[in-house]
Design a protein around this motif. Structure first.
Motif, PDB file in Angstrom:
ATOM      1  N   VAL A  43       0.875  -1.174   0.000  1.00 25.17           N
ATOM      2  CA  VAL A  43       0.000   0.000   0.000  1.00 25.17           C
ATOM      3  C   VAL A  43       0.911   1.223   0.000  1.00 25.17           C
ATOM      4  O   VAL A  43       1.605   1.493   0.981  1.00 25.17           O
ATOM      5  CB  VAL A  43      -0.931   0.016   1.235  1.00 25.17           C
ATOM      6  CG1 VAL A  43      -1.718   1.322   1.296  1.00 25.17           C
ATOM      7  CG2 VAL A  43      -1.887  -1.167   1.197  1.00 25.17           C
ATOM      8  N   GLU A  44       0.954   1.937  -1.127  1.00 23.56           N
ATOM      9  CA  GLU A  44       1.795   3.130  -1.229  1.00 23.56           C
ATOM     10  C   GLU A  44       0.947   4.393  -1.268  1.00 23.56           C
ATOM     11  O   GLU A  44       1.408   5.438  -1.705  1.00 23.56           O
ATOM     12  CB  GLU A  44       2.686   3.041  -2.474  1.00 23.56           C
ATOM     13  CG  GLU A  44       3.730   1.936  -2.346  1.00 23.56           C
ATOM     14  CD  GLU A  44       4.720   1.908  -3.494  1.00 23.56           C
ATOM     15  OE1 GLU A  44       4.443   2.514  -4.541  1.00 23.56           O
ATOM     16  OE2 GLU A  44       5.762   1.254  -3.329  1.00 23.56           O
ATOM     17  N   THR A  45      -0.305   4.282  -0.823  1.00 26.04           N
ATOM     18  CA  THR A  45      -1.231   5.409  -0.917  1.00 26.04           C
ATOM     19  C   THR A  45      -1.523   6.039   0.447  1.00 26.04           C
ATOM     20  O   THR A  45      -2.448   6.829   0.574  1.00 26.04           O
ATOM     21  CB  THR A  45      -2.545   4.937  -1.555  1.00 26.04           C
ATOM     22  OG1 THR A  45      -2.988   3.755  -0.892  1.00 26.04           O
ATOM     23  CG2 THR A  45      -2.370   4.650  -3.039  1.00 26.04           C
ATOM     24  N   LEU A  46      -0.714   5.707   1.468  1.00 30.87           N
ATOM     25  CA  LEU A  46      -0.909   6.269   2.798  1.00 30.87           C
ATOM     26  C   LEU A  46      -0.884   7.793   2.723  1.00 30.87           C
ATOM     27  O   LEU A  46      -0.050   8.373   2.013  1.00 30.87           O
ATOM     28  CB  LEU A  46       0.191   5.769   3.737  1.00 30.87           C
ATOM     29  CG  LEU A  46      -0.013   6.045   5.229  1.00 30.87           C
ATOM     30  CD1 LEU A  46      -1.287   5.388   5.743  1.00 30.87           C
ATOM     31  CD2 LEU A  46       1.184   5.551   6.014  1.00 30.87           C
ATOM     32  N   ASP A  47      -1.819   8.443   3.431  1.00 31.12           N
ATOM     33  CA  ASP A  47      -1.960   9.904   3.476  1.00 31.12           C
ATOM     34  C   ASP A  47      -2.463  10.503   2.166  1.00 31.12           C
ATOM     35  O   ASP A  47      -2.446  11.717   1.996  1.00 31.12           O
ATOM     36  CB  ASP A  47      -0.651  10.598   3.889  1.00 31.12           C
ATOM     37  CG  ASP A  47      -0.187  10.150   5.273  1.00 31.12           C
ATOM     38  OD1 ASP A  47      -1.053   9.919   6.135  1.00 31.12           O
ATOM     39  OD2 ASP A  47       1.027  10.023   5.476  1.00 31.12           O
ATOM     40  N   GLN A  48      -2.903   9.672   1.234  1.00 33.50           N
ATOM     41  CA  GLN A  48      -3.488  10.176  -0.009  1.00 33.50           C
ATOM     42  C   GLN A  48      -5.009  10.082   0.062  1.00 33.50           C
ATOM     43  O   GLN A  48      -5.554   9.228   0.761  1.00 33.50           O
ATOM     44  CB  GLN A  48      -3.005   9.369  -1.218  1.00 33.50           C
ATOM     45  CG  GLN A  48      -1.527   9.536  -1.512  1.00 33.50           C
ATOM     46  CD  GLN A  48      -1.109   8.730  -2.742  1.00 33.50           C
ATOM     47  OE1 GLN A  48      -1.897   8.466  -3.635  1.00 33.50           O
ATOM     48  NE2 GLN A  48       0.158   8.347  -2.770  1.00 33.50           N
ATOM     49  N   THR A  49      -5.670  10.991  -0.653  1.00 34.23           N
ATOM     50  CA  THR A  49      -7.123  10.946  -0.761  1.00 34.23           C
ATOM     51  C   THR A  49      -7.468  10.365  -2.122  1.00 34.23           C
ATOM     52  O   THR A  49      -7.006  10.861  -3.149  1.00 34.23           O
ATOM     53  CB  THR A  49      -7.722  12.356  -0.599  1.00 34.23           C
ATOM     54  OG1 THR A  49      -7.365  12.831   0.712  1.00 34.23           O
ATOM     55  CG2 THR A  49      -9.233  12.324  -0.716  1.00 34.23           C
ATOM     56  N   LEU A  50      -8.245   9.290  -2.111  1.00 30.26           N
ATOM     57  CA  LEU A  50      -8.598   8.591  -3.344  1.00 30.26           C
ATOM     58  C   LEU A  50     -10.111   8.522  -3.480  1.00 30.26           C
ATOM     59  O   LEU A  50     -10.849   8.607  -2.491  1.00 30.26           O
ATOM     60  CB  LEU A  50      -8.038   7.166  -3.321  1.00 30.26           C
ATOM     61  CG  LEU A  50      -6.527   7.001  -3.179  1.00 30.26           C
ATOM     62  CD1 LEU A  50      -6.171   5.532  -3.066  1.00 30.26           C
ATOM     63  CD2 LEU A  50      -5.801   7.626  -4.345  1.00 30.26           C
ATOM     64  N   ASP A  51     -10.563   8.331  -4.715  1.00 29.89           N
ATOM     65  CA  ASP A  51     -11.983   8.146  -4.975  1.00 29.89           C
ATOM     66  C   ASP A  51     -12.350   6.681  -4.821  1.00 29.89           C
ATOM     67  O   ASP A  51     -11.506   5.788  -4.955  1.00 29.89           O
ATOM     68  CB  ASP A  51     -12.331   8.593  -6.403  1.00 29.89           C
ATOM     69  CG  ASP A  51     -12.260  10.098  -6.561  1.00 29.89           C
ATOM     70  OD1 ASP A  51     -12.480  10.821  -5.570  1.00 29.89           O
ATOM     71  OD2 ASP A  51     -11.969  10.559  -7.683  1.00 29.89           O
ATOM     72  N   LYS A  52     -13.620   6.444  -4.571  1.00 31.46           N
ATOM     73  CA  LYS A  52     -14.160   5.093  -4.504  1.00 31.46           C
ATOM     74  C   LYS A  52     -13.759   4.331  -5.764  1.00 31.46           C
ATOM     75  O   LYS A  52     -13.758   4.901  -6.871  1.00 31.46           O
ATOM     76  CB  LYS A  52     -15.683   5.198  -4.394  1.00 31.46           C
ATOM     77  CG  LYS A  52     -16.371   3.886  -4.347  1.00 31.46           C
ATOM     78  CD  LYS A  52     -17.866   4.067  -4.232  1.00 31.46           C
ATOM     79  CE  LYS A  52     -18.437   2.693  -4.342  1.00 31.46           C
ATOM     80  NZ  LYS A  52     -19.730   2.463  -4.110  1.00 31.46           N
ATOM     81  N   ASP A  53     -13.392   3.083  -5.622  1.00 31.50           N
ATOM     82  CA  ASP A  53     -13.022   2.168  -6.699  1.00 31.50           C
ATOM     83  C   ASP A  53     -11.634   2.416  -7.292  1.00 31.50           C
ATOM     84  O   ASP A  53     -11.223   1.718  -8.212  1.00 31.50           O
ATOM     85  CB  ASP A  53     -14.060   2.137  -7.830  1.00 31.50           C
ATOM     86  CG  ASP A  53     -15.408   1.606  -7.349  1.00 31.50           C
ATOM     87  OD1 ASP A  53     -15.401   0.744  -6.447  1.00 31.50           O
ATOM     88  OD2 ASP A  53     -16.432   2.052  -7.869  1.00 31.50           O
TER      89      ASP A  53
END
Length: 126
Positions: A43-53
Motif C-alpha cells: 500500500v503506497e497510498t498512505l496519506d493520499q485521498t482517493l476516490d471510490k473504486d
C-alpha cells in the motif's frame, strides 16, 4: 466460508467495517482462499485521498498479484504495518489481524452502495 453479518462488502471482495467516519478495509475470506498463500501486501497510498473504486494497493500471492480497490472515497490514514512481516495474517485472520487500511471516509452516503453479507453471499454463490 466466513462472511460476518456486521460488515459491508464490495463486488471486488473487500470487506468494510465502519466506526464513525473511519472505515477499516481488508479482503474477504473468499478472496484470500481464491488467491492462495499471500506473501506481500503493498500500500503506497498512505496519506493520499482517493476516490471510490481507485486502486489503493496490491496483494501478492504465490501465483498472482491482485489490485486492491478502495470501497469508499476518502483519505488513507493508516496501513496495517504488521502485514509487512506477517502477510500470511490475511490468510489466517482476514477479518482481524489481516486488516489492511483505515480510511477517513469523505462521504458516508457511499456506505449505502456497499453489499450486505447476504448480498455478498449471493454474489459468490455461498
Amino acid at each position: 466460508m466466513n462472511i460476518p453479518a456486521n460488515l459491508k462488502y464490495t463486488k471486488d471482495h473487500e470487506w468494510v467495517s465502519i466506526d464513525g467516519d473511519v472505515a477499516t478495509v481488508g479482503i474477504t475470506d473468499f478472496a484470500q482462499k481464491e488467491l492462495g498463500d499471500i506473501v506481500y501486501v503493498e500500500v503506497e497510498t498512505l496519506d493520499q485521498t482517493l476516490d471510490k473504486d481507485e486502486v489503493f494497493g496490491t496483494v501478492e500471492a504465490v501465483k498472482t498479484v491482485s489490485d486492491l480497490f478502495l470501497p469508499l472515497s476518502g483519505e488513507i490514514i493508516e496501513f496495517n504495518d504488521a502485514l509487512e512481516s506477517a502477510p500470511e495474517s490475511v490468510n489466517s485472520d482476514p477479518y482481524g489481524a489481516g486488516w489492511m487500511i483505515k480510511v477517513k471516509v469523505a462521504d458516508l452516503a457511499e456506505v449505502d452502495s456497499l453489499l450486505s453479507s447476504d448480498a455478498y453471499k449471493e454474489l459468490i454463490g455461498a
